[in-house]
Scaffold this motif. Structure first.
Motif, PDB file in Angstrom:
ATOM      1  N   ALA A 152       0.846  -1.195   0.000  1.00  0.00           N
ATOM      2  CA  ALA A 152       0.000   0.000   0.000  1.00  0.00           C
ATOM      3  C   ALA A 152       0.874   1.235   0.000  1.00  0.00           C
ATOM      4  CB  ALA A 152      -0.896  -0.007   1.237  1.00  0.00           C
ATOM      5  N   ASP A 153       0.591   2.154  -0.893  1.00  0.00           N
ATOM      6  CA  ASP A 153       1.310   3.424  -0.907  1.00  0.00           C
ATOM      7  C   ASP A 153       0.903   4.260   0.293  1.00  0.00           C
ATOM      8  OD1 ASP A 153       2.537   2.789  -3.305  1.00  0.00           O
ATOM      9  OD2 ASP A 153       0.896   3.648  -4.490  1.00  0.00           O
ATOM     10  N   GLY A 206       0.895   4.734   6.817  1.00  0.00           N
ATOM     11  CA  GLY A 206       1.900   4.777   5.766  1.00  0.00           C
ATOM     12  C   GLY A 206       1.884   3.514   4.926  1.00  0.00           C
ATOM     13  N   ALA A 207       2.900   3.364   4.128  1.00  0.00           N
ATOM     14  CA  ALA A 207       3.008   2.176   3.285  1.00  0.00           C
ATOM     15  C   ALA A 207       3.135   0.937   4.154  1.00  0.00           C
ATOM     16  CB  ALA A 207       4.214   2.298   2.365  1.00  0.00           C
ATOM     17  N   THR A 208       2.441  -0.116   3.781  1.00  0.00           N
ATOM     18  CA  THR A 208       2.477  -1.360   4.555  1.00  0.00           C
ATOM     19  C   THR A 208       2.215  -2.527   3.615  1.00  0.00           C
ATOM     20  OG1 THR A 208       1.605  -2.457   6.556  1.00  0.00           O
ATOM     21  CG2 THR A 208       0.019  -1.368   5.128  1.00  0.00           C
ATOM     22  N   PRO A 209       2.791  -3.703   3.882  1.00  0.00           N
ATOM     23  CA  PRO A 209       2.520  -4.856   3.020  1.00  0.00           C
ATOM     24  C   PRO A 209       1.051  -5.265   3.077  1.00  0.00           C
ATOM     25  CG  PRO A 209       4.456  -5.237   4.379  1.00  0.00           C
ATOM     26  CD  PRO A 209       3.779  -4.009   4.919  1.00  0.00           C
ATOM     27  N   ALA A 213       8.121  -8.225   8.667  1.00  0.00           N
ATOM     28  CA  ALA A 213       7.619  -6.988   8.061  1.00  0.00           C
ATOM     29  C   ALA A 213       6.139  -7.052   7.710  1.00  0.00           C
ATOM     30  CB  ALA A 213       8.425  -6.656   6.808  1.00  0.00           C
ATOM     31  N   LEU A 214       5.526  -8.234   7.744  1.00  0.00           N
ATOM     32  CA  LEU A 214       4.114  -8.336   7.375  1.00  0.00           C
ATOM     33  C   LEU A 214       3.195  -7.613   8.355  1.00  0.00           C
ATOM     34  CD1 LEU A 214       3.610 -12.036   6.180  1.00  0.00           C
ATOM     35  CD2 LEU A 214       3.896  -9.970   4.798  1.00  0.00           C
ATOM     36  N   LEU A 215       3.612  -7.507   9.619  1.00  0.00           N
ATOM     37  CA  LEU A 215       2.711  -6.936  10.621  1.00  0.00           C
ATOM     38  C   LEU A 215       3.075  -5.488  10.926  1.00  0.00           C
ATOM     39  CD1 LEU A 215       0.360  -7.388  12.606  1.00  0.00           C
ATOM     40  CD2 LEU A 215       2.081  -7.893  14.356  1.00  0.00           C
TER      41      LEU A 215
END
Length: 327
Positions: free
Chosen positions: A136-137, A187-190, A285-287
Motif C-alpha cells: 500500500a502506498d 503509511g506504506a504497509t505490506p 515486516a508483514l505486521l
C-alpha cells in the motif's frame, strides 16, 4: 457445529452468518459444504485452497474438490466444497469458552503460531497467487480506504445501537473516532491475501491439533478487498478472545475480573507467539502493529452492526468488551 448454549457464537452468531449453507459428513471421511444459494465464481475459497496446498500449508481441513455448474446466463456457480473430516473437531466457541472458564491460556501460543504460519503461507508465491504480497502506498490524511471503512462502521454502530448501550456509545464517540484516527495517516504497509474472517469460531480443535477453516471471506462486509494488512486478521482473532470472555461471563457465570485477566494474558500470549513465529519464518515486516488497535475498534463496531441487523442478543459481547476498555 454445536447447538450448546456455551458455544454461543456457534449457536447464536455463526449460524446466522452462514445460515443458508449446509454441511454433510460422509462416512466420517469427508465433509461436503453445500452453498445455498450457490456463489458466483471466482469465489475466494477454491483459490485459497489451491494456493495453500501448493505452498505446503496443512493446518486446515484438507481440500479435496469443489463442485460447480454453469448457470443459464453462462456464468459459473460454486455449488459445494469437499474437505477432509477432522475427528473430534470442535470450534472455538466451544473449546475456547471452556479454556476461559478453566483459566487455561497455553492454547493461545498455538493460535499465534497458526495465524503466523497462515500469513507466511499467504505471502509465499504460487501458481495461483504468483505475487501474493502487495504494497500500500502512503496515503494522505482522510483518504485511506481503511479509514473510510472504519469510520462508516463506527457511524453505523452509533446509529443502530439503541437504549442504554446506545447512550453509552454516543458519549464515547469522540474517543472511538480518536482510536480510528491512525488509519487515516497509515503509511506504506505490506498487503497479503488475508483470511478475512479470522475469529476463534474458524479454528477447530481436533484429534491432531488445530485447523483453520472457512476461507469464504467476511459475510458481513460487502466487496471487501481480499488483500489487506495482516493486522486486520490478527486484530479480529484477538478481539474474538475477548468475546469468548464475555460468553464465559454471561453463559457460564465466570467472574468478570478473573476473565479480564484471562483475556489480557491470552491476547498477549497469542500476539507474542505470532510475532515470534513470523520472525522465524522471515516475515516480520508483514505486521504493522500501529494498525492493530484501530482495527480492533473497527471490529467491535462491526460486531454491533451485525447484532443490530441480524442477532440482537449478541450485542452484549462487543458492548462488554468496549465497556471494559472505556470505564
Amino acid at each position: 457445529m454445536s447447538s450448546s448454549d456455551e458455544g454461543v457464537r456457534g449457536a447464536e452468531r455463526a449460524v446466522e452468518a452462514d445460515q443458508t449453507n449446509h454441511s454433510v459428513v460422509v462416512g466420517e471421511r469427508v465433509v461436503v459444504k453445500w452453498l445455498t444459494p450457490p456463489a458466483p465464481l471466482p469465489a475466494p475459497a477454491p483459490d485459497v485452497f489451491a494456493h495453500l496446498t501448493s505452498v505446503g500449508f496443512t493446518a486446515t481441513a484438507t481440500p479435496y474438490a469443489s463442485v460447480s455448474r454453469r448457470a443459464d446466463d453462462g456464468s459459473e456457480l460454486l455449488l459445494a466444497l469437499v474437505t477432509a473430516y477432522l475427528p473430534g473437531a470442535a470450534d472455538g466457541w466451544e473449546w475456547c469458552v471452556d479454556e476461559a472458564v478453566s483459566g487455561g491460556t497455553s492454547f493461545a501460543a498455538d493460535l499465534g503460531v497458526l495465524a503466523a504460519d497462515l500469513h507466511a503461507a499467504m505471502a509465499t508465491p504460487s501458481a495461483t497467487f504468483p505475487d501474493p504480497v502487495g504494497h500500500a502506498d502512503a496515503v494522505r490524511a482522510g483518504e485511506s480506504p481503511w479509514s473510510l471503512r472504519a469510520g462508516e462502521a463506527l457511524e453505523e454502530a452509533l446509529a443502530l445501537t439503541g437504549g442504554e448501550d446506545g447512550d453509552w456509545l454516543a458519549e464515547r464517540a469522540g474517543a472511538l473516532r480518536a482510536e480510528l484516527a491512525p488509519l487515516a495517516s497509515a503509511g506504506a504497509t505490506p498487503l497479503i491475501r488475508i483470511h478475512g474472517d479470522l475469529h476463534v469460531g474458524q479454528i477447530l480443535r481436533w484429534r491432531d491439533g488445530y485447523a483453520v477453516i472457512d476461507f469464504d471471506g467476511n459475510p458481513t462486509v460487502a466487496d471487501a478487498d481480499p488483500f489487506q494488512p495482516a493486522a486486520r486478521d490478527l486484530a479480529q482473532l484477538t478481539t474474538s478472545l475477548e468475546h469468548v470472555g464475555q460468553v464465559a461471563i454471561r453463559r457460564r457465570d465466570a467472574d468478570p475480573e478473573v476473565i479480564a485477566g484471562w483475556s489480557a494474558t491470552a491476547r498477549a500470549t497469542l500476539e507474542s507467539a505470532y510475532l515470534g513465529r513470523l520472525a522465524e519464518r522471515g516475515h516480520t515486516a508483514l505486521l504493522d502493529r500501529s494498525l492493530l488497535r484501530p482495527f480492533e475498534i473497527e471490529q467491535e463496531c462491526r460486531e454491533l452492526v451485525y447484532a443490530a441487523r441480524h442477532l440482537p442478543r449478541w450485542r452484549y459481547a462487543p458492548m462488554g468488551v468496549l465497556r471494559s476498555r472505556y470505564r
